[in-house]
Motif scaffolding. Structure first.
Motif, mmCIF file in Angstrom:
data_model
loop_
_atom_site.group_PDB
_atom_site.id
_atom_site.type_symbol
_atom_site.label_atom_id
_atom_site.label_comp_id
_atom_site.label_asym_id
_atom_site.label_seq_id
_atom_site.Cartn_x
_atom_site.Cartn_y
_atom_site.Cartn_z
ATOM 1 N N ASP A 107 -12.559 -1.318 -2.096
ATOM 2 C CA ASP A 107 -12.623 0.007 -1.931
ATOM 3 C C ASP A 107 -11.558 0.700 -1.061
ATOM 4 O OD1 ASP A 107 -15.021 0.055 -3.212
ATOM 5 O OD2 ASP A 107 -16.160 -0.623 -1.532
ATOM 6 N N ASP A 108 -10.714 -0.114 -0.504
ATOM 7 C CA ASP A 108 -9.621 0.316 0.505
ATOM 8 C C ASP A 108 -8.439 1.007 -0.367
ATOM 9 O OD1 ASP A 108 -11.063 -0.612 2.324
ATOM 10 O OD2 ASP A 108 -9.930 -2.636 2.873
ATOM 11 N N GLN A 109 -8.305 0.800 -1.821
ATOM 12 C CA GLN A 109 -7.199 1.208 -2.428
ATOM 13 C C GLN A 109 -7.327 2.793 -2.875
ATOM 14 O OE1 GLN A 109 -7.042 -1.525 -5.660
ATOM 15 N NE2 GLN A 109 -6.696 -3.370 -4.473
ATOM 16 N N ILE A 110 -6.485 3.435 -2.390
ATOM 17 C CA ILE A 110 -6.206 4.741 -2.712
ATOM 18 C C ILE A 110 -5.183 5.047 -3.802
ATOM 19 C CG2 ILE A 110 -5.740 7.182 -1.561
ATOM 20 C CD1 ILE A 110 -8.204 5.775 -0.220
ATOM 21 N N THR A 111 -5.501 5.512 -4.668
ATOM 22 C CA THR A 111 -4.531 5.904 -5.716
ATOM 23 C C THR A 111 -4.026 7.034 -5.670
ATOM 24 O OG1 THR A 111 -6.144 7.184 -7.099
ATOM 25 C CG2 THR A 111 -6.244 4.931 -7.521
ATOM 26 N N LEU A 112 -2.731 7.392 -6.282
ATOM 27 C CA LEU A 112 -2.158 8.715 -6.349
ATOM 28 C C LEU A 112 -2.883 9.754 -6.702
ATOM 29 C CD1 LEU A 112 0.708 10.197 -5.741
ATOM 30 C CD2 LEU A 112 1.405 9.561 -8.085
ATOM 31 N N ASP A 113 -3.816 9.768 -7.668
ATOM 32 C CA ASP A 113 -4.602 10.574 -7.882
ATOM 33 C C ASP A 113 -5.477 11.130 -6.899
ATOM 34 O OD1 ASP A 113 -3.697 10.493 -10.717
ATOM 35 O OD2 ASP A 113 -5.351 9.255 -11.352
ATOM 36 N N GLU A 114 -5.911 10.289 -6.225
ATOM 37 C CA GLU A 114 -6.717 10.821 -5.063
ATOM 38 C C GLU A 114 -6.198 11.361 -3.971
ATOM 39 O OE1 GLU A 114 -10.156 10.639 -4.719
ATOM 40 O OE2 GLU A 114 -9.972 9.772 -6.660
ATOM 41 N N VAL A 115 -4.557 11.179 -3.562
ATOM 42 C CA VAL A 115 -3.797 11.906 -2.581
ATOM 43 C C VAL A 115 -3.444 13.101 -3.065
ATOM 44 C CG1 VAL A 115 -1.541 11.772 -1.673
ATOM 45 C CG2 VAL A 115 -2.983 9.655 -1.755
ATOM 46 N N GLU A 116 -3.370 13.353 -4.502
ATOM 47 C CA GLU A 116 -2.934 14.578 -4.983
ATOM 48 C C GLU A 116 -3.947 15.663 -5.024
ATOM 49 O OE1 GLU A 116 -1.437 13.380 -8.849
ATOM 50 O OE2 GLU A 116 0.602 13.150 -8.138
ATOM 51 N N LYS A 117 -5.052 15.260 -4.686
ATOM 52 C CA LYS A 117 -6.259 16.180 -4.466
ATOM 53 C C LYS A 117 -6.031 17.244 -3.129
ATOM 54 C CE LYS A 117 -9.549 13.532 -7.207
ATOM 55 N NZ LYS A 117 -10.841 12.737 -7.234
ATOM 56 N N ILE A 118 -5.447 16.753 -2.348
ATOM 57 C CA ILE A 118 -5.076 17.148 -1.076
ATOM 58 C C ILE A 118 -4.195 18.406 -1.399
ATOM 59 C CG2 ILE A 118 -4.072 17.086 1.330
ATOM 60 C CD1 ILE A 118 -4.937 13.998 1.108
#
Length: 120
Positions: A107-118
């Motif tokens: 659950d700790d892994q943040i993907t680039l897709d998640e970061v690009e939502k900002i």
């Protein structure tokens, strides 16, 4: 529990290199005479392994103590590959699910897709 095929190869290489094939009752991991490379018949204890890791870390230029994280690393790698918490628990011989869950970093892994939502 079955032995991983790569580990089986490493262990066989160790047995051959150390000349232990004929000594089926002796220790698999043994101490040596003060870094001269000659093995003793004495079992390597946990504290012997600790001191060896610290020497190797110091020789590699690592200034701090190196702790035994092999078990944790194995559990984390297993879970990161998408395998089940229940199997990890069985392999680690943990009596409680909560103990194994401590190593679950999926659950700790943040993907680039998640970061690009900002939106900036």
């Amino acid at each position: 529990m079955p032995c991983h095929p790569s580990l089986e190869i490493y262990l066989q290489d160790h047995i051959e290199a150390a000349g232990l094939a004929g000594d089926r009752k002796g220790a698999l991991f043994r101490t040596t005479f003060r870094r001269i490379g000659v093995m003793t018949d004495r079992l390597m204890t946990q504290s012997d392994a600790w001191r060896m890791r610290q020497r190797r870390a110091r020789d590699a230029g690592i200034p701090t103590a190196v702790y035994n994280t092999f078990r944790a690393t194995g559990i984390i790698a297993y879970l990161d590959n998408g395998d089940s918490l229940e199997n990890a628990q069985a392999m680690a011989a943990h009596g409680r699910h909560r103990n194994t869950k401590l190593y679950d970093r999926t659950d700790d892994q943040i993907t680039l897709d998640e970061v690009e939502k900002i939106e900036i």
